[in-house]
Structure formats: C-alpha cells, structure tokens
Design an enzyme around this catalytic site. Sequence first.
Site, PDB file in Angstrom:
ATOM      1  N   GLU A 211       0.849  -1.188   0.000  1.00 26.82           N
ATOM      2  CA  GLU A 211       0.000   0.000   0.000  1.00 26.82           C
ATOM      3  C   GLU A 211       0.882   1.235   0.000  1.00 26.82           C
ATOM      4  O   GLU A 211       2.102   1.137   0.117  1.00 26.82           O
ATOM      5  CB  GLU A 211      -0.961  -0.009   1.196  1.00 26.82           C
ATOM      6  CG  GLU A 211      -0.271  -0.011   2.541  1.00 26.82           C
ATOM      7  CD  GLU A 211      -1.255  -0.161   3.714  1.00 26.82           C
ATOM      8  OE1 GLU A 211      -2.285  -0.828   3.574  1.00 26.82           O
ATOM      9  OE2 GLU A 211      -0.961   0.396   4.780  1.00 26.82           O
ATOM     10  N   HIS A 249      -4.066   3.248   8.281  1.00 27.96           N
ATOM     11  CA  HIS A 249      -2.791   2.745   8.799  1.00 27.96           C
ATOM     12  C   HIS A 249      -1.836   3.918   9.018  1.00 27.96           C
ATOM     13  O   HIS A 249      -1.746   4.812   8.180  1.00 27.96           O
ATOM     14  CB  HIS A 249      -2.133   1.790   7.808  1.00 27.96           C
ATOM     15  CG  HIS A 249      -2.876   0.504   7.656  1.00 27.96           C
ATOM     16  ND1 HIS A 249      -2.651  -0.353   6.611  1.00 27.96           N
ATOM     17  CD2 HIS A 249      -3.833  -0.065   8.402  1.00 27.96           C
ATOM     18  CE1 HIS A 249      -3.450  -1.401   6.736  1.00 27.96           C
ATOM     19  NE2 HIS A 249      -4.180  -1.251   7.817  1.00 27.96           N
TER      20      HIS A 249
END
Lengths: 288, 380
Positions: A211, A249
Amino acid sequence: MSILVNKNSRILVQGITGNEGNFHAWQMYQYGNNVVAGVTPGKGGEWVFEGKVPVFDSVKVAKEATGANVSVIFVPAHFAGDAMLEAADAGIELIVCITEGIPVRDMMRVRKYLDQKGSKLIGPNCPGLITPSEAKVGIIPGNITMPGNVGVISRSGTLTYEVLYAMMLLGIGTSTCVGIGGDPISGLSYIDLLEMFELDPLTDQIVLIGEIGGTDEQKAADYISRYMTKPVVAFIAGQSAPSGKRMGHAGAIIESGSGTAEEKIKALQEVGVQIARHPEEIAILLNR
Amino acid sequence: MKLHEYQSKKIFDRFDVPIPKGRVANIASEAKQIAEELGGRVVIKSQVLVGGRGKAGGIKLARDPKQAKEFATEILGMEIKGLPVRKILVDEIVDIDQEIYLGITNDRTCRQPVVIASSSGGIDIEEVAQISPEKIFKLSIDPLLGLQDFQVRDIALGIDLKHEYWKQFIKILRGLYRAYLDMDATLAEINPLVITKDKRLIALDAKMIIDDNALFRHPEMMELRDLDVEAPAEIEAQKYGLSYIKLDGDIGCMVNGAGLAMATMDIISQFGGKPANFLDIGGGAGATKVAAALKIILSDPNVKVILINIFGGITRCDEVAKGLLSALADVKTKVPVVVRLVGTNAEEGRELLANANVQTANTLVEAANISVRLSTGGKL
C-alpha cells in the site's frame, strides 16, 4: 513445510482473558492449534477453554511450564510495548503483535531490544499469520484459505482476506500467509519474508500486497531483482489516495510526493513482477 | 497532530530551549499591548497549520505598537491556504547573525530517532537537502541509549559551530531531545535556531508534530487541537472510532479495513467512478458504528450512491446488515446502496438484506461496476 509456524508450534496468547484475545484465542484453539498457554498478569492459576488451557502471570513462567515458542499479543496499545519486551526477555522466538495504535517511540525501543535478543517480530497492527491446516496465529479467518504453494506477504488485513478468498475460489492454496502490518516501524519486512519463501521448498510463487506510504515495496523490488527465482505477483492499494492524508494505517500516508502507489508499481513492474489491477485479479494472475 | 508555533514554543520553553519573549493574541488591541511591553519593535506571526506563512503575508515586522495593531488587524482578517487566522504570535525582534537548522524526527528506515542539523537554517530544509546536501548533517540515536554527549559534540562539529556557542547549543539540543521524547513527537524542529548579534542562541521558530497513537499519554493535548484543519465529518467519525476522509467524488464508500478501503476506492476509479470518501469502519464494527458511518457518508451532498464492502473476519456481516437496516429506517435516504458481504455470517447478513431496498453484489468487481453505473446516471 511452510515458514515461521507449523503444526509443531507451541503457541502462547498474551492477553488471553481480554475480550479480543479470548475470542481469537478460541478461534485459534478450534482451528486445531497448539494453544498451550495464556498470560494475563494477575490471573495466573486460572484456566480457559473448558479447563484445557492454563493462564499464567508472566511469559517466563508460561514458557517454563509449557515450552511455548510463539507468542501472539492481543493486549491494548498502552501495554503492548511491555508485552513484546516481556516475550523477548523470556526467550520467545517468534512474537506476533496484533495490537494497533502503538506509539512509534515504543516501537523503536521494542524493535531494537528484540533484535538484540534474537526474537523475530511480526506486526504490530497486523492480522498475524496462517499456515493452512497447521497453524493459525492471529486473526486471519481459517475458512477462507487452504493449503497450497503460494506464499502471501501483506501490509494489510481485510485486503489480504479478500485475496486469500479469491485464490481459494479458484482452487489456489497458501503455504503460509503473513500479515506484516501497516505501521511505520514493525518487525519482519517484505525482504525477510521473500527470503524465507525463496528458501521454502513448498512455496512456488509469491503474492505481495502493498500500500501507499514509505519505500518498503521499492526495497522489495530491488531484492526481487537480485535474489528471487520464484515468480511474484503484487497488488498495491491506494492508487486513488490523495497525498498528505493518513489512510487508516499509520504508515499509509503519501508525504511530499513520495510513497505513492505509482512509484511502487513502477519499481515492481521493472523487475518483472506482475501487477494486479484489483485484489481479485491476483488470483487470476497466479499459475494454477 | 500538528502543533502551532506558539504551542510548540511553550513546550520548548519548558524544556529549557530559549525562545523569544512574546505572547499569543487573538485580538489586535492585545498585540498593541504586547508590543508596548516588549519595547515597541515586534514581529506579528499568523498561527495557522500550513507552511509558507511568510510568503502569504502572514508574518510582518512592526516598528512600534501602533503599527503592531495595524498589522495584527490585517493578519487576523486573513485566510492562508484556506485556513482562517484566529491567533497571532507577537514576539520581540532579535538581531540575527547566523541561522541554523536543528530538528529531530523518526527515521523509518533505521527505526530510530535522527537528529538533522544544518548551518543553512531559515529556509525549508528539504530545499537545502536538494540544493546543497553536503550542508546537512544527520546523526542516528540508539533508542535504548538515548542521545549521548559525544553525539551532541559531533553535531556541533558537523555544522561548524564555533566553540564559544557549544555550551548553549548542547543545552538546546538536549532540551529539544527531551521535548521530542517526553511529548512523543514525530518531529521537533527549530528553524531557524538563530545566533543573535549579542551571541545568544534562540529558537526563532518552532514546529512539533505529536504521534497520534501516543495521545493517550498526553490527554492535555486534546485541548490544543486545531479543529479548523479537520473537516467536521472527520471529527464526528472519530467519535465512533471510524476513520473517515472526505474526497471530492460522488460514490460514498464504507469498508472494513484500511487497505481494503483503499483498494475499493481504487477499483471505483479504475471503472471510471469517483470515490466520495475513504471510510474504514474498523474491526468488529457493530450496528451502531455502521449506522453512524452511513449518516456521515450521507452528510456529503455530493454522494449519489453508496458502496458497502465488508469482508467479515472479526466483523460479522449480520451485525453490519442489522446496523444498515436500522440506519436506513432512520435516515430514509433516496441514495441507492450497493452492498457486498463476504466472510463471517455473510449468509445471514444477505438474508437480512433480502427484503431491504439495497442492491447486493457477490464480488468486489461487480459491486464497483454497479456503483459506477448508478453514479453516472445509468440504469441497472
């Protein structure tokens, strides 16, 4: 064969009497794992799971009594740093920390100490790992994957489930799936796991799920070009993410134009990694 | 969490890092009074959480209290990069001989704190790094040992600091490091750290970013939050433990897990749609959270369709379905809802939704396709 955990792993659960810890430890236990002990300071002497699993006050005592060699941590963020240090101090070889929201300052100290002690860490802020039909350490659901020859490494949680599930629907199984977590400072990296999968005779191909944020995927690309003989398929989440915003995150943030999905995809493509356009496509790109 | 200059300076002061005399004000007459106390000449600095304040006209030097009031009025009426100036810092003016850069941040690659110093202070350090990287001195700190004396000396040497300033510099760097540690900062920066004509070292500007994950150790910080930089819907989302970021598209998204939420936004974009937001309902989200999430998504008037993508692990799909039903009964929206449930209790969830006015999909691709068609006015 598999990496890191198998049917002989002796698993200890730190935070086994808490809500989350208890629920997931029970799932692990039912999966057929060797959940040999739990640790909750102040609750030593109790038993859980119909009197089958003993609870201890400290990791050290639990390890002496049960021979545990893997610990999975479900304690709240305030105490997670201490829990990891305790596990390493007791000589636990593999520590898996599920807890999210641990301060960076704590993680810097923990990682340094664990390195000195020789303990391996997975996470924090991760779903843990699974070697299907052998060992489930963490929260990855057991019924969305099956044994096979694909090694999976991911920074994400549910996105990983999506991929495992799509693979299973096409009859593709997993040797071991490891969620390394989305925090800026964590334990085992893509590179550490690529190396393990390359050496694992039962892994023939590898899925890498990344990511936005940081440069770990680029470093993985560099490693792949130098050392990997097994094929790698990848997906990078966050192609449509704006910069400067943290996407859940702590590690998933594009800072001053670096850490974008584009950069990562380009780096991986250049070294021959096939890139899936969406998570379900990963399963299609794998060899059957 | 970013802190304002005046907030960072207050913290620095507590850790023995010298700062200019001055105070924060929110009305112009106060600026005049502070200027009088400081002897007339002052600098008026807008307090907004964006860079480039100087270039935007948000920092002005006043020669006397009357002018201080004029400038204060002007700056307090400004908007800088979309943010209203609500506070100004009124500081004494010091005569500068040299400008230094000094900062401490987390080095993600080495997994330890790093001190960055440069003899070229006063400008953006990233600019210095590009133009003259040799002028940047970096030093890693072992998190178990902490900052050592010899390292502080190494940094002083690294930026060619004259011996006469070492004593002051050591005290400042030690203070900055303690502030960085104690406050759980991810950045503690002095730019510039000036050497004045009368040979004093002073932190002329101050910047701190606090680790959001560590805010539980600093409850007092919650009062320092600047809500101007956060969208109201984002603040509302935090109350329910949701992570929401508004974007400018028209397909509202509700997903469990950050990675999957990003992947869902990506696939919408690939099919020609535009995500209206990032929304992670988190693990184990029950009915209350789902209802709150739905309302937050609908608070954005651009939303033409909502895509709900849940991969049940900890989160149970039947719980999500229940939350959705109760929320839909509550808000009575005309916005179409596309739902894709997989994993734990997905069957039960789908059954619950069978009679509701929602569109269900089996795969992510299918769900994204339907949503994009609905958002562009297409029929199913």
